[in-house]
Design a protein around this motif. Sequence first.
Motif, PDB file in Angstrom:
ATOM      1  N   ALA A  55       0.840  -1.187   0.000  1.00 14.10           N
ATOM      2  CA  ALA A  55       0.000   0.000   0.000  1.00 14.10           C
ATOM      3  C   ALA A  55       0.881   1.244   0.000  1.00 14.10           C
ATOM      4  O   ALA A  55       1.877   1.308   0.718  1.00 14.10           O
ATOM      5  CB  ALA A  55      -0.902   0.000   1.227  1.00 14.10           C
ATOM      6  N   HIS A  56       0.501   2.230  -0.804  1.00 14.67           N
ATOM      7  CA  HIS A  56       1.292   3.446  -0.959  1.00 14.67           C
ATOM      8  C   HIS A  56       0.378   4.664  -0.929  1.00 14.67           C
ATOM      9  O   HIS A  56      -0.529   4.784  -1.756  1.00 14.67           O
ATOM     10  CB  HIS A  56       2.065   3.408  -2.277  1.00 14.67           C
ATOM     11  N   THR A 103      -7.340   1.520  -5.781  1.00 21.70           N
ATOM     12  CA  THR A 103      -7.377   2.668  -4.878  1.00 21.70           C
ATOM     13  C   THR A 103      -8.573   2.529  -3.936  1.00 21.70           C
ATOM     14  O   THR A 103      -9.068   3.533  -3.407  1.00 21.70           O
ATOM     15  CB  THR A 103      -7.478   3.990  -5.673  1.00 21.70           C
ATOM     16  N   SER A 106     -10.049   4.818  -0.822  1.00 21.02           N
ATOM     17  CA  SER A 106      -9.623   6.215  -0.903  1.00 21.02           C
ATOM     18  C   SER A 106     -10.860   7.117  -0.851  1.00 21.02           C
ATOM     19  O   SER A 106     -11.951   6.703  -1.215  1.00 21.02           O
ATOM     20  CB  SER A 106      -8.863   6.458  -2.212  1.00 21.02           C
ATOM     21  N   LYS A 139     -10.140  -0.276  -9.667  1.00 21.04           N
ATOM     22  CA  LYS A 139      -9.526  -1.580  -9.415  1.00 21.04           C
ATOM     23  C   LYS A 139      -9.189  -2.241 -10.749  1.00 21.04           C
ATOM     24  O   LYS A 139     -10.062  -2.398 -11.604  1.00 21.04           O
ATOM     25  CB  LYS A 139     -10.477  -2.453  -8.613  1.00 21.04           C
ATOM     26  N   LEU A 167      -4.930   5.912  -1.292  1.00 21.17           N
ATOM     27  CA  LEU A 167      -4.039   4.780  -1.100  1.00 21.17           C
ATOM     28  C   LEU A 167      -4.019   3.944  -2.381  1.00 21.17           C
ATOM     29  O   LEU A 167      -5.075   3.524  -2.873  1.00 21.17           O
ATOM     30  CB  LEU A 167      -4.532   3.932   0.074  1.00 21.17           C
ATOM     31  N   ASN A 169      -2.870   0.467  -3.879  1.00 18.05           N
ATOM     32  CA  ASN A 169      -2.540  -0.877  -3.404  1.00 18.05           C
ATOM     33  C   ASN A 169      -2.121  -1.744  -4.587  1.00 18.05           C
ATOM     34  O   ASN A 169      -2.809  -1.771  -5.611  1.00 18.05           O
ATOM     35  CB  ASN A 169      -3.760  -1.521  -2.735  1.00 18.05           C
ATOM     36  N   SER A 171      -1.033  -5.789  -5.236  1.00 15.81           N
ATOM     37  CA  SER A 171      -0.903  -7.115  -4.630  1.00 15.81           C
ATOM     38  C   SER A 171      -0.964  -8.194  -5.689  1.00 15.81           C
ATOM     39  O   SER A 171      -1.569  -8.027  -6.737  1.00 15.81           O
ATOM     40  CB  SER A 171      -2.009  -7.333  -3.593  1.00 15.81           C
TER      41      SER A 171
END
Length: 172
Positions: A55-56, A103, A106, A139, A167, A169, A171
């Motif tokens: 996560a950033h 995101t 957010s 997404k 945020l 993400n 993964s």
Amino acid sequence: QSRAVFQAIAGNVYTIQLGLSGTTFDGGPGEFTVRPVAPPANDDCSNATAIPMGAHAFDNTQATTSAEGQSELACNIFGSTSVNQDVWYTWTAPASGCTIIDTCGSGIDTKLAIYPGPGCPAAGTAIDCNDDGCGLQSKLRITATAGATYTIQVGLYPWFPVGGAGLLNVSQ
């Protein structure tokens, strides 16, 4: 006290109106400040921030809208290909397989695009684009190749007027 934030254009003249709220009737002396705020370091695709899995946090409040990534057919969502107030990232896949970039959670209405390779994308090369994959946030699901680098564009849905914190993400 009040605060206004807007995207000023160099060379344009702006009029600023100062006044009292509707419930305050006594005026008096005061001060105001005009303070320019620089866009984020990764505001341009040539300065994309390299990120690992995870996560950033991002903030595109002061971001501009890049020329790149604005006419991608994959991003033609609700009649617009625009990705406004965008910030840019690069990510190198540690393994091959399904990768989710989002995101979700957010507080702003985001739009995401992903491109092959590092740096500024060539027109027409978007792998995928999404708006509203999880509520008003975005997404993407792609099949990543181990060792391949991808460029990620994070911006706003064109008619959402204000950027903000969110945020990103990544993964597998």
